[in-house]
Design an enzyme around this catalytic site. Structure first.
Site, PDB file in Angstrom:
ATOM      1  N   GLU A  82     -17.222  10.384   4.858  1.00  0.00           N
ATOM      2  CA  GLU A  82     -16.598   9.089   5.140  1.00  0.00           C
ATOM      3  C   GLU A  82     -15.719   8.686   3.962  1.00  0.00           C
ATOM      4  O   GLU A  82     -16.074   8.881   2.812  1.00  0.00           O
ATOM      5  CB  GLU A  82     -17.650   8.016   5.415  1.00  0.00           C
ATOM      6  CG  GLU A  82     -18.604   7.739   4.269  1.00  0.00           C
ATOM      7  CD  GLU A  82     -19.510   6.542   4.521  1.00  0.00           C
ATOM      8  OE1 GLU A  82     -19.257   5.771   5.471  1.00  0.00           O
ATOM      9  OE2 GLU A  82     -20.460   6.364   3.749  1.00  0.00           O
TER      10      GLU A  82
ATOM     11  N   ASP B 246       0.866  -1.162   0.000  1.00  0.00           N
ATOM     12  CA  ASP B 246       0.000   0.000   0.000  1.00  0.00           C
ATOM     13  C   ASP B 246       0.910   1.221   0.000  1.00  0.00           C
ATOM     14  O   ASP B 246       2.101   1.137   0.322  1.00  0.00           O
ATOM     15  CB  ASP B 246      -0.930  -0.005   1.209  1.00  0.00           C
ATOM     16  CG  ASP B 246      -2.215   0.761   0.960  1.00  0.00           C
ATOM     17  OD1 ASP B 246      -2.246   1.598   0.043  1.00  0.00           O
ATOM     18  OD2 ASP B 246      -3.202   0.537   1.685  1.00  0.00           O
TER      19      ASP B 246
END
Length: 870
Positions: free
Chosen positions: A617, A269
């Site tokens: 979000e 990542d």
């Protein structure tokens, strides 16, 4: 155009056909890929090898190897590209379709558009830029174990089985079925045990039990790696059992490479290798981190430059060059399988034209999936569907006309987005009156009443603002582009560029204008930007959010005299991700709910479009408002201001329909008790408004089913940071949900009968199950037939587990027999050591329109039978 692309494809390799490297085996497309890859890797120097292990791999001109950026996204349509693309419903919405065939088709269409973009980028000389490649870091198959996680919207929900089947369909659709070439390369992420919180993801360490690891967190990855043959895997930021995931013995070495025999590539990542020594503190420096990640077979570093340390690691004996070669062969195998080293004439996907972008069939499929995703949560007294003869309707709320909300995150930018207001207006036509008011924000009832600044702005006698764009983040050198724009009000998603010839990341801008006051007053301004910005008035620095305190809008008051002129200069820079810079003027006005209700007294129906938004979000966001922080949620309750407004709207006595948009479960106990009709529309993509209008007015019978549990309150949730599955998700939750996993109502009624299955079975043998399904209602519609298995006598076993599902379309009055075959794996459990076993004794098989239990939709038609296993 095809001839041009072919020519460019040939010339990628070098500047002339006569160059020596063209005779190397690596360029001979008739040879086996393995032989070509070995030849290529053997010709690289140490420094060249390391450069190819960064996400932005540089060109190696002496061998004709073009530069390539591995970083691209296609979560629900190609994301972050500068070109217009089809945007499908967000991943959690696609999960609510329970439709593997639709998901396969969506991925196939996305790969088609991705190929067109890549081919166009080659023609325009941009194929080495981020978001132009064919390696997509999708799908996100983490388990949505807690509704507070802001990135749960990117997943396929809380169930390992549903996630596995949908994820596998996506991979197969994206990668294509050509025996030689990949259409595109999928990547399963984030491996593993990763689902928030966002604020601590770089330093978190989780210690899941072996039972939870193999029962919940790994099954979807196993399905995609072993059965769907996903091309790539992304390792997660967090640590597991004290080791960062990208350098984890259990996950990377034992499970992924040895047990599952994964031969594809692994990427970190982004900036996860930095975390080894910066946050996890498990490694002393970049060299140690890079070496350990490589030893654990992390082939690419996405991030800054930690992998440059591999040169030093080899020279100092921490690694052998042969260890680098193993990773490089995996990486180049993917690029060769994508056809990047072959003539365009040999690769059918490389001939995909730009005309496929936003094609009608792609738009139709976006509408189909949006319709299928909508979940009808409540419909008292048949309030829905509404009559299309309605002459006056009100559409109220923060999501009524919000294009950002329906697109979700990790999204592309379509040329046309249909909001709910637009969808209803199109549905009812010009003869109906539609009243739209935003009324509130998501968490408060005070709106900015903006004024139009443009008549007051000019630069050197011409209306507008001078915009200077620089090809760096520091406003250095001469501007690459200088334009005149009407105002300072910009928002660009990742992959978009604000000016011609400017890259999509790492740029800056300076805006200069003169404001001539129309009256003597104090003007209330607001400035907001991302990533950093500052404001000068008459050459004095007024707001500095360049490096610190950058997040959030900044108000400032400017006393002005009529006809006086004031110089405004705004500077900002973009680093990564989305970009925005906005200067507005207006007044904050508190909404009068009683007055609003009075204005709506003569409408026929009221649609309230609320819920939440990807503006609240998402991934590691700079948001901090009541109920939301850092991208995650601090409560699952519907913001109280929305509950208050809904109560006021009910006082009109008119039918109130709550259209809830969200990427996660929202607790709405008051609304469930009092509002007559509620639908959950998720973030529905570019055709969201059309799909919702189709459901509201009966042109589509809702058929979505929840891929997550909707809990009644925060009290139902264990601590967010607790990764134990006890009392989490429908499989282990012992309380009463507001709406259970698998739930969803319909305008029609489905009846189940004639459950057929053996009364006993031997371990290790498959079990056949069938049931008759009849549409006994008044509408045509789709039913999602769900099969669950439970072992009541087994300690620590799930309450029940989904082990089969089918979406079935039935005309009213029509019947079909629906069949399933349960494999020994379907009938197995995981013990405390992480081993699979098939219990003996009683197994309960349930099949119907949801889970068995009186709280479930259609549960009176869920049929169950006990089977003895010997």
């Amino acid at each position: 155009m095809k001839k041009l692309i072919v020519f460019i494809g040939i010339c990628i390799a070098g500047t002339s056909m006569g160059q020596q490297y063209k005779s190397f085996p690596m360029w001979d497309y008739t040879l086996p890929v393995e032989q070509r890859v070995n030849d290529l890797v053997n010709r690289l120097t140490l420094e060249e090898k390391v450069g190819q292990m960064l996400n932005a791999a540089p060109a190696i001109t002496r061998l004709g190897i073009p530069a390539y950026d591995w970083w691209n996204e296609t979560l629900h349509g190609v994301a972050r590209t500068p070109y217009h693309v089809t945007s499908y419903p967000q991943a959690i919405a696609m999960a609510a379709t329970w439709d593997t065939a639709s998901l396969y088709m969506m991925a196939d269409y996305s790969a088609t558009e991705g190929r067109a973009i890549h081919n166009r980028a080659i023609a325009e000389g941009k194929d080495n830029e981020r978001y132009m490649g064919l390696t997509y870091w999708t799908p996100n198959i983490n388990i949505f174990r807690d509704p507070r996680w802001g990135r749960g919207q990117e997943t396929y929900g809380e169930d390992p089985y549903l996630t596995a089947k949908l994820g596998a369909a996506f991979v197969r659709g994206l990668q294509g079925n050509d025996p030689r070439y990949l259409k595109a390369a999928a990547c399963a992420k984030h491996f593993a045990v990763h689902s928030g919180p966002e604020s601590s993801r770089h330093s978190d360490n989780f210690n899941p039990s072996l039972h939870d690891l193999w029962d919940t967190y790994l099954p979807a990855f196993h399905e995609l790696v072993v059965n769907a043959h996903v091309a790539g895997v992304m390792c997660a930021y967090n640590a597991v059992n004290g080791q960062p995931c990208c350098g984890n013995d259990l996950l990377m070495t034992s499970i992924l490479r040895r047990q599952w025999k994964f031969t594809g590539y692994v990427t970190s990542d982004c900036w996860a290798i930095d975390d080894f020594f910066k946050y996890h503190k498990t490694h002393k420096d970049a060299t140690a981190a890079a070496a350990d990640a490589l030893i654990h077979s992390t082939d690419i570093e996405c991030g800054t430059s930690v992998y440059y340390s591999l040169i030093n690691a080899v020279k100092t004996g921490l690694l052998s060059e042969a260890q680098l070669d193993t990773s490089l062969k995996r990486l180049f195998t993917i690029r060769f399988r994508l056809g990047m080293f072959d003539p365009v004439s040999q690769v059918k996907y490389a001939q995909t034209p730009a005309s496929v972008l936003e094609s009608p069939e792609h738009d139709d499929h976006a509408l189909k999936m949006a319709r299928e995703s909508i979940v009808l949560l409540k419909n008292s007294d048949g309030v829905l569907p509404l009559s299309k003869k309605i002459r006056k309707i009100a559409v109220i709320g923060p999501n009524a006309d919000n294009k950002i909300a329906v697109l979700g995150n990790y999204n592309g930018t379509p040329s046309r987005v249909v909001t709910l207001v637009e969808g209803i207006r199109q549905k009812l036509g010009p003869d109906a009156t539609l009243i739209y008011e935003k009324a509130i924000n998501y968490t408060n009832d005070t709106l900015l009443s903006y004024r139009d600044l443009t008549p007051m702005l000019s630069f050197k006698g011409s209306p507008g603002v001078q915009a200077e764009y620089f090809a760096n983040e520091q406003l250095e050198g001469a501007p690459l582009q200088t334009l005149i724009e009407k105002d300072i009000d910009h928002y660009w998603t990742e992959g978009q560029t604000p000016a011609p010839n400017l890259k999509t990341i790492h740029y800056s801008a300076r805006y200069t204008t003169f404001l001539k006051a129309a009256a003597t007053e104090t003007m209330n301004f607001e400035i907001d930007g991302d990533d950093g910005y500052r404001l000068f008035i008459n050459d004095s620095l007024v707001i500095d959010a360049w490096t610190k305190n950058r997040w959030g809008a900044r108000p400032f008051a400017l006393p002005v005299q009529k006809d006086s002129s004031y110089k405004l200069v705004v500077e900002f820079y973009q680093n990564e991700g989305n970009a925005s810079i906005r200067v507005k003027v207006g007044d904050r006005v508190k909404t009068d709910f009683a007055a609003l209700a009075a204005r709506l007294k003569d409408v026929d129906a009221i649609i309230f479009a609320g819920g939440i938004s990807p503006q609240l979000e998402g991934e590691e966001m700079p948001v901090k408002v009541p109920g939301f922080e850092g991208g995650d949620r601090t409560t699952i309750m519907l913001p109280s201001v929305q509950t208050k407004l809904l109560k006021a709207l009910q006082q009109t006595g008119k039918p109130v329909i709550f259209v809830m948009m969200t990427g996660s479960a929202i607790a709405i106990p008051e609304e469930q008790a009092k509002i007559p009709a509620i639908i959950n529309a998720w973030y529905g993509g570019q055709r969201a408004g059309s799909a919702i209008a189709d459901v509201l007015f009966g042109d589509y019978n809702p058929s979505g089913r929840l891929p997550v549990t909707f809990y009644a309150s925060d009290n139902d949730l264990p601590p967010f940071t607790d990764y134990a599955m006890h009392n989490r998700t429908y499989r282990y939750f012992r309380g009463k949900p507001l709406y259970p996993f698998g739930y969803g109502l319909s305008y029609t009624h489905f009846t189940y009968s004639r459950l057929k299955m053996a009364e006993s079975a031997r371990k290790g043998t498959p079990v056949n199950v069938s049931v008759a399904l009849t549409n006994t209602g008044e509408f045509d519609g789709d039913e999602v037939v769900q099969l669950y298995v439970s072992y009541p006598a087994e300690a620590n076993a799930p309450v029940r587990s989904l082990k089969g599902f089918q979406r079935i379309s039935l005309k009213r009055g029509e019947s079909k027999e629906v069949s399933f075959t349960l494999t020994p794996e379907d009938l197995s459990l995981i013990d405390e050591k992480g081993n699979s076993y098939q219990p003996g004794g009683k197994a309960v098989i349930s099949i119907g329109g949801g889970q068995p239990g009186k709280e479930n939709a259609g549960a009176e038609n869920v049929l169950s039978q006990t089977m003895m296993v010997r």
